[in-house]
Every structure is written in structure tokens, then in C-alpha cells.
Design an enzyme around this catalytic site. Structure first.
Site, PDB file in Angstrom:
ATOM      1  N   HIS A 180       0.813  -1.226   0.000  1.00  0.00           N
ATOM      2  CA  HIS A 180       0.000   0.000   0.000  1.00  0.00           C
ATOM      3  C   HIS A 180       0.844   1.272   0.000  1.00  0.00           C
ATOM      4  CE1 HIS A 180      -4.043  -1.827   0.883  1.00  0.00           C
ATOM      5  NE2 HIS A 180      -3.234  -2.859   1.075  1.00  0.00           N
ATOM      6  N   ASP A 226       3.415   9.404  -0.470  1.00  0.00           N
ATOM      7  CA  ASP A 226       2.241   8.618  -0.080  1.00  0.00           C
ATOM      8  C   ASP A 226       1.973   7.565  -1.151  1.00  0.00           C
ATOM      9  OD1 ASP A 226      -0.046   7.835   1.303  1.00  0.00           O
ATOM     10  OD2 ASP A 226      -0.716   9.897   1.632  1.00  0.00           O
TER      11      ASP A 226
END
Ligand code: ADP
Ligand code: F6P
Length: 462
Positions: free
Chosen positions: A164, A372
């Protein structure tokens, strides 16, 4: 030993989707923090699947239990493992290293062995519970050794792995003293998924260099085993967010919030785990810069920053909290006018409906991470703008920037540029804002979290 049942989907992730509530919520389950849980929960509920993970509490694990349409298989983590595995290797070594070393990663041999031990425990729980020939989907950086360990224990399983967070370039990954072991752990999977093509490229380069894997397009050959590597950008349950946002109760609450918090001003919103990757401090500095240039802006806008408590035992997270709270105090001290405060800061989680109402109340959303993997908050904001209103300011360094090209994209390190972009967002002509938002909604409605999961499982099932 839990029974081996044929669940249609078997997830392995560090955290279970629920944690034990504290204080007033003592004894009840509540949703775990983070994007992984937001993305996977509707997928596992739809499938009626199982999820092996940690409860968020140390000590012996409770027995397996069913909750909210998901079979929960708790994996125990001891207090010492919490310090060395979770706070240490996961969040003191891998997290900063994979996010571009924006904090100095620490390399301690005393953290490595617990990482191996906890990964083995996750693999054992899965090996004991997954049915013959089942498909198992392992998630995120906390469990990079599980694919190979599991393959050794249960060669009949189809094993997928999804990361992720970003996968770092060669020059950073190469610093890791256990780089070969990590790669060999991951390469036990049949399919390895990343958020972006950039991550895929980084991984293929290091697999060739440090694990002697043979690379052929997106396929790797290692010890006679084929691994498919591709990007699968994670997404949101678009329709659910869109519908929730138009629920009359949420609409009413959004108006009320706007009235109470906005007091006639536009609301600029930030929603993040309190993590140094999220750029909350730089965002506040940019807002300070804007108010220094135009002090009257305090009558035009208010910055609402919601920061979810996270990993508070790690010193960098505690330091960030002090820094953020000091900045908020400084801005409010310098620029408040009687009855008008420029920054409203909340350090807590919010119930889902309240979060949606907050998204709806905000004219501008600021998502400015320094690094991110994806950033689901950006996608959730867009999903709630069913009337195509609202402006998204988005960091170029969020995975979401690859898809959300119509956002006002910024370099989050550039305080002046960010201050100018906030000003631009506040005065963006309605037609232009609508055009941008409607494009982003088209992109997201065509690639929901269900499409993400289906495409990964499809790649795994071939
Ligand atoms: P990360 O996984 O790094 O935390 P994401 O932006 O991908 O970052 O995901 C964060 C998730 O946490 C989102 O689904 C968001 O809705 C949820 N969330 C963020 N802030 C809050 C809050 N204050 N209360 C409840 N949920 C929150
Ligand atoms: O991918 C983001 C992520 O690290 C998930 O793995 C994790 O569940 C979430 O953020 C929240 O972090 P934590 O589980 O450390 O509270």
C-alpha cells in the site's frame, strides 16, 4: 487450531479491520485506522471472507470471531514484539525508508529477528486456517516475509501480495541490511501488486540486482517460480461515498458544520493520520505564509485540520505532534481576530457520517503528503462531491496524482507555491472548479475499490 473453511477470500494484514475501543467505547469494536482497512473492508464484506490480523492489543489473541460480515482470525503480538516489530522494524526502519527517507531510517539487528518471528506467526495462522488450494491475499510492508514462508508451509495456495505504500528506488532500498531476505520473502508470491508504475519499475530493478531474478517484461523468474508484477492503484467505494454524501441527514449536518466552523468563511480541510509523511507541518507553514501576505484572509477562510492519532510510541510521531500543535498555536496567536480563529485543529478520529459531513462542508481540500502510496482521503473527498463542487489541492507525490490530474497539483515542499495555490483555490471560478471536479469524478467512478480488488484477484487466479 481454527477450522479450515473454504472462505471465498482470505486476507492477511497486520491489523484486523477492528480494534478494541478505549474509554467510553471500552469493550466494543471500532474500525481500525488507515487506508488499508477502508479499502479492504467492503471487499471482504462483499465476499464473506476471512481476515487474519492483529487486534491492536498485546498479549494472547482472542479466539476467532465473526463481526460485521467478516471472519476475524486474531494473530497475537506480545508487548516486546510491539516495540521491536511494529514500532521498530515496521515504523522505524521500513516506513521512513520506503517513504523516501524523509526521516532517517534506523537499522537495528535487534529489530530484525522479531520481524521474522512475527511474519512466521502470521504465516502459521494462515497455513492452519486456509482451505486446500485457497487464494490468499497478503498486505503491506509489515508482512513482506509472509509470501515465501507461506509457500513453504502450504505450496497448494495461490498467494498474492499488495504493497500500500511506495516502493523505494534502488539507491534507498539498497541501504537495507536485510534487502535480500525481504526480496526473497516477497518473491514467494504469485502476484505482487504496487500502487504505481514507478513502484513497479523500482521493484523490478532491485529484484534483478539483489535477488538475481530474471526479468521478462512484468514477469520475474526465480528458482523455477514465476512472479507477476504490476500496478493496481487502490481506490474507494465511490458510489457509497457519493450516496452517503447526499443523505439528507449528512447534508443537514454539513450545513450546520459550515455555519458553526466557517462563520461565513470558506472551509479549507485537511484530514490525515498524524504522520510525518502527510506534510501537515508544511501545509500549516503555507497557511501562515498566506496570512502573512494577506492578513484579511482570516475573514475569508478557515483551515480545519483533523489529525488522527497514530504510532505515538515512536519518537518522530510525538515530535511531529508537538511541532504541529505549536504551529497551530502560533498561527492562531498571530492572526486571530475577536471571534475568528484561522485554524481549527482536532486530534481524534471521527465517526464515518461526521467525516463525510466534514468533506461536504469544505470548499477546498488540502492533501499535501511529501510521499504517499495512494492517499484515499483525496479520493474520498472527490467521491463526496456529487454536485461537482469543491477544489482539491493535491501533492504531486501522492500515488493519487497519477489519476487525479485535474486537481490543483503542488510540490508540497514549496511553501510559497503552496500558499499561492491555496489563494488560487479560494478564488477559482466556479466553472473551472466544476470542470476539474467532474473530470476527477469520471476517473474515480470508472475505477472503484471493487475494480481494484477484482483486477488483482483476476491476475492471481490465472
Ligand atoms: P493512510 O493509509 O496512510 O492512513 P489514506 O489517506 O490512504 O492514508 O487513508 C486514511 C483513511 O483513514 C481514510 O479512509 C480516511 O477516511 C480515514 N480517516 C482519516 N481521518 C479520519 C478521522 N479523523 N476519523 C475517521 N477516519 C479517518
Ligand atoms: O498503508 C498504510 C498503513 O500503514 C496500513 O498498513 C496501516 O494499516 C495504516 O496505514 C495505519 O497504520 P497503523 O496500522 O500503523 O496504525
Amino acid at each position: 487450531m481454527p477450522a479450515r473453511k473454504k472462505w471465498p477470500l482470505f486476507i492477511v494484514a497486520n491489523r484486523l479491520p477492528v480494534v478494541r475501543g478505549k474509554g467510553k467505547g471500552e469493550g466494543t469494536w471500532k474500525r481500525s485506522p488507515g487506508g488499508l482497512v477502508s479499502a479492504l473492508t467492503p471487499i471482504v464484506q462483499r465476499a464473506g471472507g476471512a481476515w487474519a490480523g492483529w487486534t491492536g492489543t498485546t498479549g494472547p489473541a482472542p479466539d476467532p470471531f465473526d463481526y460485521d460480515g467478516i471472519a476475524h482470525l486474531p494473530v497475537p503480538i506480545s508487548r516486546t514484539q510491539l516495540a521491536s516489530f511494529y514500532d521498530g522494524f515496521c515504523n522505524g526502519t521500513i516506513w521512513p525508508l520506503y517513504h523516501g527517507a524523509i526521516r532517517e531510517p534506523e537499522y537495528h539487528r535487534r529489530w530484525w529477528q522479531p520481524y521474522v518471528t512475527v511474519n512466521r506467526r502470521f504465516a502459521e495462522v494462515t497455513a492452519e486456517s486456509a482451505a486446500q488450494d485457497a487464494t490468499v491475499w497478503v498486505h503491506d510492508y509489515q508482512l513482506q516475509l509472509v509470501p515465501a514462508l507461506l509457500r513453504e508451509m502450504r505450496p497448494d495456495l495461490r498467494i498474492g501480495f499488495f504493497l500500500h505504500i511506495p516502493f523505494p528506488p534502488e539507491e534507498l532500498f539498497g541501504r537495507l541490511p536485510w534487502r535480500r531476505q525481504i526480496l526473497e520473502g516477497l518473491l514467494g508470491a504469485d502476484v505482487i501488486g504496487f500502487q504505481t508504475q514507478g513502484d513497479v519499475g523500482n521493484f523490478l530493478r532491485v529484484a534483478r540486482r539483489y535477488a538475481d531474478a530474471r526479468v521478462d517484461g512484468g514477469q520475474l523468474q526465480i528458482h523455477g517460480h514465476t512472479v507477476n508484477v504490476d500496478s493496481f492503484p487502490v481506490s474507494t467505494d465511490f458510489d457509497h461515498y457519493s450516496q452517503m454524501a447526499s443523505d439528507p441527514k449528512v447534508v443537514k449536518r454539513a450545513v450546520q458544520l459550515h455555519h458553526q466552523v466557517g462563520q461565513g468563511r470558506k472551509i479549507i480541510l485537511g484530514v490525515d493520520r498524524l504522520d510525518y509523511t502527510k506534510g501537515i507541518d508544511v501545509r500549516l507553514r503555507a497557511f501562515h505564509e498566506l496570512l502573512s501576505r494577506r492578513p484579511e484572509a482570516v475573514r475569508e477562510c478557515v483551515l480545519v485540520q483533523l489529525a488522527v492519532p497514530s504510532r505515538w510510541r515512536v519518537s518522530e510521531y510525538r515530535e511531529l505532534r508537538s511541532q504541529v500543535e505549536e504551529l497551530v498555536g502560533q498561527i492562531n496567536g498571530e492572526f486571530s481576530e475577536v471571534g475568528l480563529t484561522p485554524v481549527q485543529y482536532m486530534h481524534r478520529e471521527l465517526p464515518f457520517n461526521e467525516l463525510i459531513a466534514l468533506y461536504r462542508s469544505a470548499e477546498v481540500m488540502m492533501v499535501t503528503p511529501l510521499a504517499d502510496g495512494m492517499n484515499l482521503v483525496a479520493k474520498e473527498y472527490v467521491a463526496t462531491r456529487f454536485d461537482n463542487s469543491g477544489v482539491l489541492i493535491l501533492s504531486e507525490f501522492a500515488g493519487a496524482a497519477e489519476e487525479l490530474k485535474s486537481a490543483l497539483q503542488v510540490n508540497p515542499h514549496d511553501v510559497d507555491g503552496l500558499a499561492e495555490t491555496i489563494d488560487m483555490a479560494l478564488s477559482l471560478p466556479e466553472k473551472e472548479a466544476t470542470r476539474r471536479m467532474s473530470r476527477m469524478r469520471d476517473v474515480l467512478s470508472e475505477h472503484t475499490v471493487y475494480d481494484w480488488a477484482d483486477s488483482f484477484i483476476e491476475a492471481l487466479d490465472v
